[in-house]
Design a protein around this motif. Sequence first.
Motif: not given
Length: 221
Positions: A69-71, A138-140, A143-145
């Motif tokens: 949520d933050v990134i 990496l997971r965060v 998802a952002a990618r």
Amino acid sequence: MTEPSTDRRVALKARHRQAIVDAAAALIAETGGLRFTIDDLARRADVSRRTVFNHFASVDDIVAEVFGDVIGTLVASYERESAASPAAPGTDVDGRAVVFGELDRAVRSTDLVAPMAFLTQSLRSHDEHSPAIATVLLRVLDAARGRLAAAVLARHPRADVLDVHLLVNAVVSGVLVLHRHWDAATGAVDDEPSRAVWAALVDRLLDRTGHGFAADHPATT
């Protein structure tokens, strides 16, 4: 007659999931890391222990969603920056140079130091030798990618899809590499010297990436 009941169940499930994520974020902030139990989390979210595990398989899953949520603000920065800086008349608005310029501005304008410092310090306090920091980040970022590529293609529907995915992957994967160098150089603290190191690393990432994407030229086959 079944649709309203189904809608209520879906809404309740969504509320429970968000309550768990919000409770985890609050407990991380209060304890300075992962110094809480699943029982603590369930009590704070006002759900059962079983409900927590119905939504998340592990604490890492919860942490990934908290920091996702933050990134995820990177996507919001992209949408804001791209809308504020339209391409000059006569420019190929769906060309690689325009897309790269928008992503360049988004990465530079997004405060990634604060959430990365929070994430790194929180997980390190849990287990200094655990690989969880890199795994969760990496997971965060993965998802952002996906979200960022979707935002770019929504804004530039005529852009080359492969080019967009290559560019977004290069930038987001680069952020993961920068994190390792930044952490080693600064201890993942959030202060002015640390932010200066991060800014210099971002400059290098975007400079290297820009050589491949900032100029529009025919793709080779």
